[in-house]
Structures are given as C-alpha cells and as structure tokens.
Design a protein around this motif. Structure first.
Motif, PDB file in Angstrom:
ATOM      1  N   PHE A  33       3.246  48.531 113.850  1.00  0.00           N
ATOM      2  CA  PHE A  33       4.123  47.445 113.389  1.00  0.00           C
ATOM      3  C   PHE A  33       3.945  47.185 111.894  1.00  0.00           C
ATOM      4  O   PHE A  33       4.918  46.975 111.184  1.00  0.00           O
ATOM      5  CB  PHE A  33       3.879  46.169 114.174  1.00  0.00           C
ATOM      6  N   VAL A  34       2.700  47.194 111.436  1.00  0.00           N
ATOM      7  CA  VAL A  34       2.452  46.959 110.009  1.00  0.00           C
ATOM      8  C   VAL A  34       3.109  48.054 109.177  1.00  0.00           C
ATOM      9  O   VAL A  34       3.780  47.777 108.173  1.00  0.00           O
ATOM     10  CB  VAL A  34       0.938  46.867 109.725  1.00  0.00           C
ATOM     11  N   VAL A  35       2.947  49.293 109.591  1.00  0.00           N
ATOM     12  CA  VAL A  35       3.535  50.416 108.846  1.00  0.00           C
ATOM     13  C   VAL A  35       5.059  50.318 108.872  1.00  0.00           C
ATOM     14  O   VAL A  35       5.720  50.382 107.826  1.00  0.00           O
ATOM     15  CB  VAL A  35       3.059  51.762 109.428  1.00  0.00           C
ATOM     16  N   TYR A  36       5.623  50.160 110.057  1.00  0.00           N
ATOM     17  CA  TYR A  36       7.083  50.176 110.187  1.00  0.00           C
ATOM     18  C   TYR A  36       7.717  48.956 109.521  1.00  0.00           C
ATOM     19  O   TYR A  36       8.641  49.088 108.707  1.00  0.00           O
ATOM     20  CB  TYR A  36       7.477  50.249 111.657  1.00  0.00           C
ATOM     21  N   TYR A  37       7.255  47.763 109.872  1.00  0.00           N
ATOM     22  CA  TYR A  37       7.861  46.567 109.296  1.00  0.00           C
ATOM     23  C   TYR A  37       7.499  46.384 107.828  1.00  0.00           C
ATOM     24  O   TYR A  37       8.260  45.788 107.076  1.00  0.00           O
ATOM     25  CB  TYR A  37       7.525  45.328 110.122  1.00  0.00           C
ATOM     26  N   GLY A  38       6.363  46.926 107.410  1.00  0.00           N
ATOM     27  CA  GLY A  38       6.055  46.940 105.989  1.00  0.00           C
ATOM     28  C   GLY A  38       7.094  47.737 105.223  1.00  0.00           C
ATOM     29  O   GLY A  38       7.551  47.321 104.148  1.00  0.00           O
ATOM     30  N   TYR A  39       7.482  48.860 105.785  1.00  0.00           N
ATOM     31  CA  TYR A  39       8.521  49.689 105.178  1.00  0.00           C
ATOM     32  C   TYR A  39       9.860  48.934 105.144  1.00  0.00           C
ATOM     33  O   TYR A  39      10.536  48.895 104.110  1.00  0.00           O
ATOM     34  CB  TYR A  39       8.642  50.991 105.972  1.00  0.00           C
ATOM     35  N   ILE A  40      10.217  48.326 106.243  1.00  0.00           N
ATOM     36  CA  ILE A  40      11.479  47.582 106.317  1.00  0.00           C
ATOM     37  C   ILE A  40      11.469  46.406 105.337  1.00  0.00           C
ATOM     38  O   ILE A  40      12.446  46.174 104.614  1.00  0.00           O
ATOM     39  CB  ILE A  40      11.735  47.077 107.756  1.00  0.00           C
ATOM     40  N   PHE A  41      10.364  45.663 105.293  1.00  0.00           N
ATOM     41  CA  PHE A  41      10.277  44.537 104.359  1.00  0.00           C
ATOM     42  C   PHE A  41      10.310  45.011 102.913  1.00  0.00           C
ATOM     43  O   PHE A  41      10.874  44.349 102.045  1.00  0.00           O
ATOM     44  CB  PHE A  41       9.026  43.691 104.615  1.00  0.00           C
ATOM     45  N   MET A  42       9.695  46.149 102.655  1.00  0.00           N
ATOM     46  CA  MET A  42       9.720  46.690 101.301  1.00  0.00           C
ATOM     47  C   MET A  42      11.157  47.016 100.892  1.00  0.00           C
ATOM     48  O   MET A  42      11.572  46.714  99.767  1.00  0.00           O
ATOM     49  CB  MET A  42       8.848  47.942 101.229  1.00  0.00           C
ATOM     50  N   ILE A  43      11.912  47.584 101.782  1.00  0.00           N
ATOM     51  CA  ILE A  43      13.319  47.883 101.488  1.00  0.00           C
ATOM     52  C   ILE A  43      14.090  46.588 101.259  1.00  0.00           C
ATOM     53  O   ILE A  43      14.889  46.471 100.331  1.00  0.00           O
ATOM     54  CB  ILE A  43      13.955  48.693 102.639  1.00  0.00           C
ATOM     55  N   ALA A  44      13.843  45.595 102.112  1.00  0.00           N
ATOM     56  CA  ALA A  44      14.606  44.339 102.031  1.00  0.00           C
ATOM     57  C   ALA A  44      14.228  43.501 100.814  1.00  0.00           C
ATOM     58  O   ALA A  44      15.091  42.872 100.207  1.00  0.00           O
ATOM     59  CB  ALA A  44      14.390  43.537 103.309  1.00  0.00           C
ATOM     60  N   LEU A  45      12.956  43.512 100.447  1.00  0.00           N
ATOM     61  CA  LEU A  45      12.488  42.575  99.431  1.00  0.00           C
ATOM     62  C   LEU A  45      12.269  43.181  98.049  1.00  0.00           C
ATOM     63  O   LEU A  45      12.158  42.450  97.067  1.00  0.00           O
ATOM     64  CB  LEU A  45      11.186  41.911  99.911  1.00  0.00           C
ATOM     65  N   ASN A  46      12.155  44.493  97.972  1.00  0.00           N
ATOM     66  CA  ASN A  46      11.876  45.108  96.668  1.00  0.00           C
ATOM     67  C   ASN A  46      12.741  46.360  96.485  1.00  0.00           C
ATOM     68  O   ASN A  46      12.250  47.482  96.392  1.00  0.00           O
ATOM     69  CB  ASN A  46      10.388  45.448  96.560  1.00  0.00           C
ATOM     70  N   LYS A  47      14.024  46.126  96.425  1.00  0.00           N
ATOM     71  CA  LYS A  47      14.980  47.223  96.366  1.00  0.00           C
ATOM     72  C   LYS A  47      14.804  48.059  95.095  1.00  0.00           C
ATOM     73  O   LYS A  47      14.965  49.282  95.130  1.00  0.00           O
ATOM     74  CB  LYS A  47      16.398  46.664  96.443  1.00  0.00           C
ATOM     75  N   ASP A  48      14.458  47.420  93.990  1.00  0.00           N
ATOM     76  CA  ASP A  48      14.288  48.157  92.739  1.00  0.00           C
ATOM     77  C   ASP A  48      13.167  49.197  92.842  1.00  0.00           C
ATOM     78  O   ASP A  48      13.298  50.313  92.349  1.00  0.00           O
ATOM     79  CB  ASP A  48      13.988  47.193  91.588  1.00  0.00           C
ATOM     80  N   PHE A  49      12.073  48.819  93.503  1.00  0.00           N
ATOM     81  CA  PHE A  49      10.964  49.750  93.662  1.00  0.00           C
ATOM     82  C   PHE A  49      11.349  50.913  94.579  1.00  0.00           C
ATOM     83  O   PHE A  49      11.065  52.077  94.293  1.00  0.00           O
ATOM     84  CB  PHE A  49       9.733  49.028  94.224  1.00  0.00           C
ATOM     85  N   VAL A  50      12.021  50.592  95.671  1.00  0.00           N
ATOM     86  CA  VAL A  50      12.363  51.615  96.660  1.00  0.00           C
ATOM     87  C   VAL A  50      13.375  52.615  96.109  1.00  0.00           C
ATOM     88  O   VAL A  50      13.346  53.792  96.459  1.00  0.00           O
ATOM     89  CB  VAL A  50      12.889  50.950  97.957  1.00  0.00           C
ATOM     90  N   THR A  51      14.250  52.166  95.218  1.00  0.00           N
ATOM     91  CA  THR A  51      15.271  53.075  94.677  1.00  0.00           C
ATOM     92  C   THR A  51      14.806  53.807  93.421  1.00  0.00           C
ATOM     93  O   THR A  51      15.574  54.563  92.840  1.00  0.00           O
ATOM     94  CB  THR A  51      16.553  52.295  94.356  1.00  0.00           C
TER      95      THR A  51
END
Length: 98
Positions: A33-51
C-alpha cells in the motif's frame, strides 16, 4: 470433525502459526500500500516532479511506475520464500500430529 482436528485447532502452536501468517501478510500488504499509494499520491500532488524528463524518451513517472511493478514482484517473491521456508514447514509438522 474428529477429536484430533479439534485438538490441533485449539492448540497454542496452531494459533501462533495463524497469528504469524496474518502478521506477515498484513506487513506485506502495508508495504504494498505504501509503495502503490505513494506512487499515486506523488502523481496527484507533485506533477512537476513526475513529468520531469529523464533521458530522451522517458520521465520520472514512468520510472516510478516500473518501480511499483518491480516492488510488487519482489514482495511476491519474498512472500513465496517465507511461505515455502517457514509457513509450510510448520504446517507439515502440525499435520504430523494428526
């Protein structure tokens, strides 16, 4: 159900085994859950970093997505190792008592 089955089901050894299995399973689930939702939250909350571009054809989000998939495989591997080397051995020992 025979008397031996009831005896095993009520034994402390069997209860410890069940508790150990649930504890290990919940730990593995929490890590997933930490790995998966961490990834999802990272996409949702830090779009500049992910892109952010990494090389010519990929970005950080794609690398993290591959990391999530690899983490799921590793967790599955760890669980199978644990089940084969710890859990199954104890189950076989308990079965011998029947």
């Amino acid at each position: 159900m025979s008397e031996n089955y009831q005896k095993v089901l009520n034994s402390e050894r069997f209860k410890k085994l069940i508790k150990k299995r649930w504890t290990f399973s919940f730990f593995m689930l929490a890590v997933l859950f930490v790995v998966y939702y961490g990834y999802i939250f990272m996409i949702a909350l830090n779009k500049d970093f992910v892109t952010k571009k990494v090389g010519v054809y990929t970005n950080v989000g794609i690398i993290m997505g591959v990391g999530v998939i690899l983490a799921a495989w590793i967790l599955t591997y760890v669980y199978v190792l644990w089940a084969n080397n710890v859990y199954d051995k104890e189950v076989e020992e308990i079965k011998k008592e029947l």
